[in-house]
Design a protein around this motif. Structure first.
Motif, PDB file in Angstrom:
ATOM      1  N   VAL A  17       6.744 -18.107   8.245  1.00 20.84           N
ATOM      2  CA  VAL A  17       7.707 -19.012   8.874  1.00 20.84           C
ATOM      3  C   VAL A  17       8.612 -18.207   9.818  1.00 20.84           C
ATOM      4  O   VAL A  17       8.963 -17.069   9.536  1.00 20.84           O
ATOM      5  N   VAL A  18       8.898 -18.796  10.966  1.00 22.99           N
ATOM      6  CA  VAL A  18       9.727 -18.148  11.984  1.00 22.99           C
ATOM      7  C   VAL A  18      10.959 -19.036  12.203  1.00 22.99           C
ATOM      8  O   VAL A  18      10.819 -20.248  12.411  1.00 22.99           O
ATOM      9  N   ILE A  19      12.133 -18.426  12.141  1.00 26.19           N
ATOM     10  CA  ILE A  19      13.376 -19.221  12.179  1.00 26.19           C
ATOM     11  C   ILE A  19      14.360 -18.648  13.200  1.00 26.19           C
ATOM     12  O   ILE A  19      14.573 -17.432  13.254  1.00 26.19           O
ATOM     13  N   VAL A 171      23.704 -18.338  19.453  1.00 24.30           N
ATOM     14  CA  VAL A 171      22.254 -18.564  19.444  1.00 24.30           C
ATOM     15  C   VAL A 171      21.527 -17.306  18.978  1.00 24.30           C
ATOM     16  O   VAL A 171      21.598 -16.265  19.631  1.00 24.30           O
ATOM     17  N   SER A 172      20.836 -17.415  17.862  1.00 23.83           N
ATOM     18  CA  SER A 172      20.104 -16.239  17.358  1.00 23.83           C
ATOM     19  C   SER A 172      18.738 -16.143  18.012  1.00 23.83           C
ATOM     20  O   SER A 172      18.219 -17.105  18.563  1.00 23.83           O
ATOM     21  N   ARG A 173      18.152 -14.965  17.941  1.00 21.59           N
ATOM     22  CA  ARG A 173      16.744 -14.780  18.269  1.00 21.59           C
ATOM     23  C   ARG A 173      15.910 -15.338  17.113  1.00 21.59           C
ATOM     24  O   ARG A 173      16.407 -15.438  15.985  1.00 21.59           O
ATOM     25  N   PRO A 174      14.649 -15.651  17.374  1.00 26.75           N
ATOM     26  CA  PRO A 174      13.807 -16.144  16.264  1.00 26.75           C
ATOM     27  C   PRO A 174      13.381 -14.985  15.370  1.00 26.75           C
ATOM     28  O   PRO A 174      12.198 -14.671  15.265  1.00 26.75           O
ATOM     29  N   ASP A 175      14.330 -14.341  14.709  1.00 31.55           N
ATOM     30  CA  ASP A 175      14.091 -13.088  13.991  1.00 31.55           C
ATOM     31  C   ASP A 175      14.058 -13.249  12.478  1.00 31.55           C
ATOM     32  O   ASP A 175      13.829 -12.285  11.762  1.00 31.55           O
ATOM     33  N   VAL A 212      18.730 -25.803  13.139  1.00 33.04           N
ATOM     34  CA  VAL A 212      17.751 -24.917  12.501  1.00 33.04           C
ATOM     35  C   VAL A 212      16.394 -25.059  13.190  1.00 33.04           C
ATOM     36  O   VAL A 212      15.762 -26.107  13.101  1.00 33.04           O
ATOM     37  N   ASN A 213      15.965 -24.013  13.912  1.00 32.12           N
ATOM     38  CA  ASN A 213      14.667 -24.030  14.597  1.00 32.12           C
ATOM     39  C   ASN A 213      13.627 -23.369  13.706  1.00 32.12           C
ATOM     40  O   ASN A 213      13.825 -22.243  13.249  1.00 32.12           O
ATOM     41  N   VAL A 214      12.542 -24.086  13.461  1.00 35.48           N
ATOM     42  CA  VAL A 214      11.516 -23.593  12.537  1.00 35.48           C
ATOM     43  C   VAL A 214      10.134 -23.767  13.154  1.00 35.48           C
ATOM     44  O   VAL A 214       9.835 -24.807  13.754  1.00 35.48           O
ATOM     45  N   SER A 215       9.311 -22.735  13.031  1.00 36.34           N
ATOM     46  CA  SER A 215       7.892 -22.868  13.365  1.00 36.34           C
ATOM     47  C   SER A 215       7.108 -22.072  12.332  1.00 36.34           C
ATOM     48  O   SER A 215       7.676 -21.284  11.584  1.00 36.34           O
ATOM     49  N   VAL A 216       5.793 -22.302  12.287  1.00 32.19           N
ATOM     50  CA  VAL A 216       4.945 -21.525  11.372  1.00 32.19           C
ATOM     51  C   VAL A 216       3.792 -20.924  12.160  1.00 32.19           C
ATOM     52  O   VAL A 216       3.438 -21.402  13.248  1.00 32.19           O
ATOM     53  N   GLU A 222       0.672 -15.458  17.513  1.00 30.56           N
ATOM     54  CA  GLU A 222       1.758 -15.894  18.403  1.00 30.56           C
ATOM     55  C   GLU A 222       2.649 -16.920  17.691  1.00 30.56           C
ATOM     56  O   GLU A 222       2.209 -17.586  16.757  1.00 30.56           O
ATOM     57  N   PHE A 223       3.888 -17.056  18.191  1.00 26.96           N
ATOM     58  CA  PHE A 223       4.773 -18.085  17.645  1.00 26.96           C
ATOM     59  C   PHE A 223       4.145 -19.470  17.798  1.00 26.96           C
ATOM     60  O   PHE A 223       3.509 -19.756  18.807  1.00 26.96           O
ATOM     61  N   GLY A 224       4.378 -20.331  16.807  1.00 23.01           N
ATOM     62  CA  GLY A 224       3.941 -21.715  16.909  1.00 23.01           C
ATOM     63  C   GLY A 224       5.006 -22.573  17.580  1.00 23.01           C
ATOM     64  O   GLY A 224       6.068 -22.089  17.961  1.00 23.01           O
ATOM     65  N   THR A 225       4.710 -23.855  17.712  1.00 26.94           N
ATOM     66  CA  THR A 225       5.684 -24.799  18.272  1.00 26.94           C
ATOM     67  C   THR A 225       6.788 -25.045  17.245  1.00 26.94           C
ATOM     68  O   THR A 225       6.511 -25.246  16.063  1.00 26.94           O
ATOM     69  N   ARG A 226       8.040 -25.065  17.711  1.00 27.85           N
ATOM     70  CA  ARG A 226       9.157 -25.208  16.781  1.00 27.85           C
ATOM     71  C   ARG A 226       9.710 -26.627  16.773  1.00 27.85           C
ATOM     72  O   ARG A 226       9.611 -27.353  17.770  1.00 27.85           O
ATOM     73  N   THR A 227      10.323 -26.986  15.674  1.00 27.00           N
ATOM     74  CA  THR A 227      11.156 -28.185  15.638  1.00 27.00           C
ATOM     75  C   THR A 227      12.593 -27.716  15.440  1.00 27.00           C
ATOM     76  O   THR A 227      12.833 -26.595  15.011  1.00 27.00           O
ATOM     77  N   GLU A 280      12.726 -32.418  23.036  1.00 25.29           N
ATOM     78  CA  GLU A 280      14.067 -32.014  23.444  1.00 25.29           C
ATOM     79  C   GLU A 280      14.054 -31.445  24.871  1.00 25.29           C
ATOM     80  O   GLU A 280      14.934 -31.727  25.673  1.00 25.29           O
ATOM     81  N   ASP A 281      13.020 -30.656  25.187  1.00 27.62           N
ATOM     82  CA  ASP A 281      12.974 -29.984  26.487  1.00 27.62           C
ATOM     83  C   ASP A 281      12.775 -30.945  27.649  1.00 27.62           C
ATOM     84  O   ASP A 281      13.058 -30.611  28.795  1.00 27.62           O
ATOM     85  N   ALA A 282      12.266 -32.147  27.319  1.00 26.34           N
ATOM     86  CA  ALA A 282      11.996 -33.099  28.394  1.00 26.34           C
ATOM     87  C   ALA A 282      13.290 -33.752  28.892  1.00 26.34           C
ATOM     88  O   ALA A 282      13.305 -34.395  29.934  1.00 26.34           O
TER      89      ALA A 282
END
Ligand code: ADP
Ligand code: MG
Length: 500
Positions: A17-19, A171-175, A212-216, A222-227, A280-282
């Protein structure tokens, strides 16, 4: 060495999991970011709203220098680059809690750039030592008002008290790689904000909340798509939201679906997340520089003043407590986790040192042990916070000095503390009044020892036959016979003599 090894077991194998967290922290100030209206929590709806906050035509925003100062101090506390030149942008959208029709924020040129913080190691939770979480930026922006849907069956109301309140978006990095790491990050960030004094960190009152941004992903890919799960307002909820969301994404992907980038809501009742709006990006926020505000230009003197005003921060304090004061890593961690605890401890230590005429380093261990076990233990029983403790640091130092000088024993000190808490009286007065002074009178101790040995002839025989462990029993009995007032060292000595 501990490494982040948190994995989600899926039907098809392991997932990582990437947060990344975007924390909104309300800046502690009397007035709002661009108006003089008050910011106190809990005021009647719409009583802290200036014409600027209500977006009356022709009103002009004026930046509150204190808000900028607090954001710069926060940036320095996370070792971030401070941008000497920054600018406010308008983020345009329509919503009933946003009378301006736009939020004044910073997109292109934030006040604070790249920084970082170190989360606390926790072997049990799988958090490795010295794990650094990157922080991409801190920008300053306005909060919106609040809609109230529960006041009337068919109507919604709006409260603009929060409208225009100054926020830092951190804003944190996805670390982060586990719920525990995300929890540790929020705790550390909150501690730093509270040490700095730029945010009270009160998550229940909404002064601090996290998106809270989360991807798996498969480990190493590579990083996945986050919600992004919005407005999560406690450390526990942040961790729950990640756990639920990561599991949901794994199940979705393994069932042949794809994660869509969307904004989600956390439901604290069920610990689950649900979709709020997609892509969100749209959103086209039509960002542009706010024409009512000049760019912010900071000079070196201002930044230097901000730096000079910073207190000793939790990591440095913790290292000092371990290094200079010789405290255990655990005690140093507990004492420095909350700025109030550290402050209380330092007052106690200074007062103890002054009273005993000894260096702080010599008194630090007993002072730390007394605060963490005796005083905290007693306060916990009545659910009293340290800030409301009827025993002040100076009063605690008076008690510790009596122990250090050998006037009373450690066990008597416990009784004295109970009496201090109940009566509000000072330690010396209580000891004097109740005759609790430790006795070093050898003849009194000898008499008590003789009495104990005579009454326990059978045990004395066992001891002499080799049952050494009984020594403690004799010490205990003698202390009891002397109502805890015997000098423990002398009691030991006399017993050794008499038992041969
Ligand atoms: P945007 O500009 O679309 O808002 P950002 O790059 O600012 O995106 O990232 C927003 C937050 O999302 C940051 O905290 C970042 O760490 C986090 N983030 C970015 N990509 C991912 C990802 N793949 N998985 C988890 N978190 C991510
Ligand atoms: Mg962003």
């Amino acid at each position: 060495m501990v490494v982040s090894s948190y994995r989600i077991q899926g039907a098809t194998g392991e997932w990582e999991v990437v947060i990344g967290l975007e924390v909104h922290a309300q800046i502690t100030t009397q007035a709002k970011l661009f108006s003089g209206a008050a910011t106190a929590f809990g005021a009647e709806p719409n009583t802290q709203v200036s014409l600027v906050d209500a977006a009356m035509p022709g009103m002009l925003p004026v930046p509150n220098a204190e808000c900028i100062r607090q954001a710069v101090r926060t940036g320095l506390a996370i070792d971030a680059a401070i941008n000497r030149w920054s600018r406010f942008d308008r983020k345009n959208y329509f919503y009933a809690d946003l009378p301006q029709g736009y939020q004044i924020s910073q997109l292109y040129h934030p006040l604070v750039g790249e920084g970082s913080l170190t989360i606390d190691a926790d072997e049990k939770a799988g958090i490795p030592a010295d794990k650094v979480i990157g922080i991409e930026r801190i920008h300053v922006e306005q909060d919106a008002g609040k809609l109230m849907h529960d006041q009337h069956p068919t109507m919604s109301y709006v409260d603009l008290n929060r409208s225009g309140v100054a926020l830092m978006e951190i804003v944190s990095r996805p670390d982060m790689r586990s719920p525990a790491e995300a929890g540790a990050y929020v705790r550390k960030l909150r501690a730093i904000l509270r040490y700095v004094g730029s945010c009270d960190g009160n998550m229940e009152e909404g002064s601090m909340r996290a998106d809270v941004n989360v991807s798996v992903r498969r480990p190493g890919e590579e990083f996945g798509t986050r919600t992004e799960t919005k407005n999560v307002n406690s450390v526990r909820f942040v961790m729950q939201a990640i756990e639920h969301e990561a599991r949901r994404q794994v199940d979705l992907i393994e069932d042949g679906g794809t994660v869509v980038q969307e904004t989600r809501l956390f439901d604290p009742g069920t610990g689950t997340t649900r979709a709020m709006r997609s892509k969100e990006d749209a959103h086209d926020y039509r960002y542009f520089p706010d024409p009512d505000l000049l760019p912010l230009e900071l000079d070196e003197a201002f930044i230097a003043e901000c730096r000079a005003s910073l207190p000793e921060l939790p990591d440095a304090k913790r290292r000092r407590y371990e290094g200079e004061l010789g405290l255990s890593a655990y005690n140093a961690g507990v004492l420095t986790a909350e700025v109030e605890t550290a402050g209380w401890f330092e007052e106690l230590l200074a007062a103890s040192a002054a009273k005993a005429g000894k260096p702080e380093a010599e008194l630090a261990k007993p002072a730390a042990n007394w605060l963490l076990s005796e005083l905290f233990g007693a306060l916990n029983k009545t659910g009293t916070a340290l800030a409301d403790s009827p025993v002040t640091p100076a009063a605690g130092a008076e008690l510790l000095a009596l122990v250090a000088k050998g006037t009373i024993s450690g066990s008597i000190a416990k009784q004295v503390l109970e009496k201090m808490l109940a009566s509000g009286d000072g330690a010396e007065a209580i000891v004097e009044r109740e005759g609790l002074m430790q006795t070093s009178d050898t003849s009194a101790i000898e008499a008590a020892v003789d009495q104990v040995l005579a009454a326990n002839a059978d045990k004395v025989a066992e001891f002499k036959a080799g049952k050494e462990a009984l020594f403690g029993f004799f010490v205990g009995q003698t202390m009891k016979a002397m109502q805890g007032k015997g000098n423990p060292q002398l009691v030991n000595q006399v017993l050794r003599q008499k038992l041969g």
